[in-house]
Write an enzyme that holds these catalytic residues in place. Sequence first.
Site, PDB file in Angstrom:
ATOM      1  N   ASP A 108      40.957  25.416 -62.120  1.00 35.00           N
ATOM      2  CA  ASP A 108      39.586  24.642 -62.318  1.00 35.00           C
ATOM      3  C   ASP A 108      39.710  23.288 -61.561  1.00 35.00           C
ATOM      4  O   ASP A 108      40.554  22.729 -61.822  1.00 35.00           O
ATOM      5  CB  ASP A 108      39.643  24.374 -63.710  1.00 35.00           C
ATOM      6  CG  ASP A 108      38.150  23.618 -64.146  1.00 35.00           C
ATOM      7  OD1 ASP A 108      37.348  23.482 -63.165  1.00 35.00           O
ATOM      8  OD2 ASP A 108      38.099  23.510 -65.455  1.00 35.00           O
ATOM      9  N   MET A 164      44.568  23.315 -64.321  1.00 36.23           N
ATOM     10  CA  MET A 164      43.601  22.260 -63.681  1.00 36.23           C
ATOM     11  C   MET A 164      44.339  21.795 -62.236  1.00 36.23           C
ATOM     12  O   MET A 164      45.360  21.523 -62.090  1.00 36.23           O
ATOM     13  CB  MET A 164      43.740  20.945 -64.287  1.00 36.23           C
ATOM     14  CG  MET A 164      42.997  21.200 -65.642  1.00 36.23           C
ATOM     15  SD  MET A 164      41.392  21.599 -65.949  1.00 36.23           S
ATOM     16  CE  MET A 164      40.479  20.315 -65.148  1.00 36.23           C
ATOM     17  N   MET A 198      33.384  17.464 -73.061  1.00 38.13           N
ATOM     18  CA  MET A 198      34.031  16.317 -72.857  1.00 38.13           C
ATOM     19  C   MET A 198      33.582  15.440 -73.721  1.00 38.13           C
ATOM     20  O   MET A 198      32.137  15.087 -74.125  1.00 38.13           O
ATOM     21  CB  MET A 198      33.763  15.749 -71.327  1.00 38.13           C
ATOM     22  CG  MET A 198      34.273  16.673 -70.226  1.00 38.13           C
ATOM     23  SD  MET A 198      33.903  15.764 -68.498  1.00 38.13           S
ATOM     24  CE  MET A 198      34.259  17.240 -67.530  1.00 38.13           C
ATOM     25  N   HIS A 256      35.604  25.197 -71.851  1.00 36.69           N
ATOM     26  CA  HIS A 256      36.853  24.535 -71.544  1.00 36.69           C
ATOM     27  C   HIS A 256      36.807  23.209 -72.420  1.00 36.69           C
ATOM     28  O   HIS A 256      35.883  22.210 -72.061  1.00 36.69           O
ATOM     29  CB  HIS A 256      36.786  24.315 -69.922  1.00 36.69           C
ATOM     30  CG  HIS A 256      37.711  23.186 -69.684  1.00 36.69           C
ATOM     31  ND1 HIS A 256      37.946  22.770 -68.368  1.00 36.69           N
ATOM     32  CD2 HIS A 256      39.031  22.638 -70.262  1.00 36.69           C
ATOM     33  CE1 HIS A 256      39.026  21.890 -68.365  1.00 36.69           C
ATOM     34  NE2 HIS A 256      39.531  21.886 -69.409  1.00 36.69           N
ATOM     35  N   ASP A 302      31.919  23.192 -69.515  1.00 36.50           N
ATOM     36  CA  ASP A 302      32.704  22.086 -69.723  1.00 36.50           C
ATOM     37  C   ASP A 302      32.658  20.831 -70.815  1.00 36.50           C
ATOM     38  O   ASP A 302      31.469  20.452 -70.715  1.00 36.50           O
ATOM     39  CB  ASP A 302      33.212  21.193 -68.493  1.00 36.50           C
ATOM     40  CG  ASP A 302      33.864  21.961 -67.364  1.00 36.50           C
ATOM     41  OD1 ASP A 302      35.074  22.319 -67.740  1.00 36.50           O
ATOM     42  OD2 ASP A 302      33.233  22.029 -66.337  1.00 36.50           O
ATOM     43  N   HIS A 352      31.386  28.731 -67.031  1.00 34.37           N
ATOM     44  CA  HIS A 352      32.076  27.820 -67.407  1.00 34.37           C
ATOM     45  C   HIS A 352      31.709  26.672 -67.995  1.00 34.37           C
ATOM     46  O   HIS A 352      30.672  26.090 -67.392  1.00 34.37           O
ATOM     47  CB  HIS A 352      33.138  27.540 -66.250  1.00 34.37           C
ATOM     48  CG  HIS A 352      34.458  26.475 -66.362  1.00 34.37           C
ATOM     49  ND1 HIS A 352      35.610  27.112 -67.111  1.00 34.37           N
ATOM     50  CD2 HIS A 352      34.424  25.377 -66.542  1.00 34.37           C
ATOM     51  CE1 HIS A 352      36.375  26.062 -67.386  1.00 34.37           C
ATOM     52  NE2 HIS A 352      35.769  25.064 -66.808  1.00 34.37           N
ATOM     53  N   SER A 362      30.854  26.403 -62.869  1.00 37.97           N
ATOM     54  CA  SER A 362      31.064  25.355 -64.075  1.00 37.97           C
ATOM     55  C   SER A 362      29.598  24.741 -63.892  1.00 37.97           C
ATOM     56  O   SER A 362      29.164  23.997 -63.077  1.00 37.97           O
ATOM     57  CB  SER A 362      31.957  24.418 -63.745  1.00 37.97           C
ATOM     58  OG  SER A 362      31.556  23.307 -64.518  1.00 37.97           O
ATOM     59  N   MET A 365      37.639  19.737 -73.571  1.00 37.05           N
ATOM     60  CA  MET A 365      38.359  18.282 -72.963  1.00 37.05           C
ATOM     61  C   MET A 365      38.164  17.411 -74.277  1.00 37.05           C
ATOM     62  O   MET A 365      37.408  16.320 -73.912  1.00 37.05           O
ATOM     63  CB  MET A 365      37.964  17.947 -71.779  1.00 37.05           C
ATOM     64  CG  MET A 365      38.540  18.979 -70.392  1.00 37.05           C
ATOM     65  SD  MET A 365      37.743  18.637 -68.884  1.00 37.05           S
ATOM     66  CE  MET A 365      36.287  19.903 -69.264  1.00 37.05           C
TER      67      MET A 365
HETATM   68  C1  DX5 Z   1      36.671  18.893 -64.642  1.00 36.95           C
HETATM   69  C2  DX5 Z   1      35.883  20.176 -64.945  1.00 36.95           C
HETATM   70  C3  DX5 Z   1      35.764  21.309 -64.010  1.00 36.95           C
HETATM   71  C4  DX5 Z   1      34.887  20.923 -63.016  1.00 36.95           C
HETATM   72  C5  DX5 Z   1      34.989  21.466 -61.566  1.00 36.95           C
HETATM   73  O1  DX5 Z   1      37.224  18.135 -65.671  1.00 36.95           O
HETATM   74  O2  DX5 Z   1      36.933  20.723 -65.874  1.00 36.95           O
HETATM   75  O3  DX5 Z   1      35.350  22.490 -64.523  1.00 36.95           O
HETATM   76  O4  DX5 Z   1      33.252  21.081 -63.222  1.00 36.95           O
HETATM   77  O5  DX5 Z   1      34.067  21.094 -60.780  1.00 36.95           O
HETATM   78  P1  DX5 Z   1      34.521  21.194 -59.220  1.00 36.95           P
HETATM   79  O6  DX5 Z   1      34.535  22.553 -58.943  1.00 36.95           O
HETATM   80  O7  DX5 Z   1      33.119  20.506 -58.682  1.00 36.95           O
HETATM   81  O8  DX5 Z   1      35.624  20.630 -58.892  1.00 36.95           O
HETATM   82 ZN    ZN Z   2      36.224  23.162 -66.744  1.00 36.40          ZN
END
Ligand code: DX5
Ligand code: ZN
Length: 228
Positions: free
Chosen positions: A179, A137, A37, A66, A35, A33, A8, A68
């Site tokens: 994840d 998750m 947000m 991903h 993310d 990956h 990620s 969010m």
């Molecule tokens: C959290 C993200 C993850 C995050 C994982 O909301 O969706 O992808 O980056 O990070 P680690 O591996 O550090 O838990």
């Molecule tokens: Zn993620």
Amino acid sequence: MTIRIAPSILSADFARLGEEVRAIEAAGADLVHFDVMDNHYVPNLTIGPLVCEAIRPHVKIGIDVHLMVEPVDALIPLFAKAGANLISFHPEASRHVDRTLQLIRDHGCKAGLVFNPATPLTLMDHVMDKLDLVLLMSVNPGFGGQKFVPSTLDKLRDARGRIDRHTAAHGGAIWLEVDGGVKVDNIAQIVAAGADTLVAGSAVFGAPDSDGGYKTVMKQLRSNAAHA
Ligand code: DX5
Ligand code: ZN
């Protein structure tokens, strides 16, 4: 079983993102990956389609977006155009889950549904035929570097069973991704519980080699996963 590792980039150096994605690809990553947000669905704000488009020419591996975000649908065509290969979203963030899954496939991407720690797996029941990916998750979404929620292991076994029963009856392939809090020392347990696709943010980007690459940690993750 094929194991995929998806670093990620949430934990990458955003000032050097091109270099960072090239380094994980060189270290054997299967996916990037990505993310997204929005400071609405989750209390943090990250990156969007423009950044996806900017990293796309730097790697050949797939980009695993991903989302969010809430609402979801308007971003799907933008990410598809920006070079995303997989797009997953949280069912709580879409009014019409079946329609959103179809929209992702209509734009030529693989479609995934994401389950928060408290989201029941029954939400996949009536859309199995529209799923390419189930993402569990193992932390609450919003931040990297959190601790793996142990009850995810039972939930993984449950999800594995649902996917295998569906595949046996109807064919098709559905990946099972995890994840949050995936590390060198717990990846074997997570794979043993049924995951085939592992997201790792801080575990990868927090462990650079002396040359700035990630070959050592990626090799450790892969070899521990293989010994599950
Ligand atoms: C959290 C993200 C993850 C995050 C994982 O909301 O969706 O992808 O980056 O990070 P680690 O591996 O550090 O838990
Ligand atoms: Zn993620």
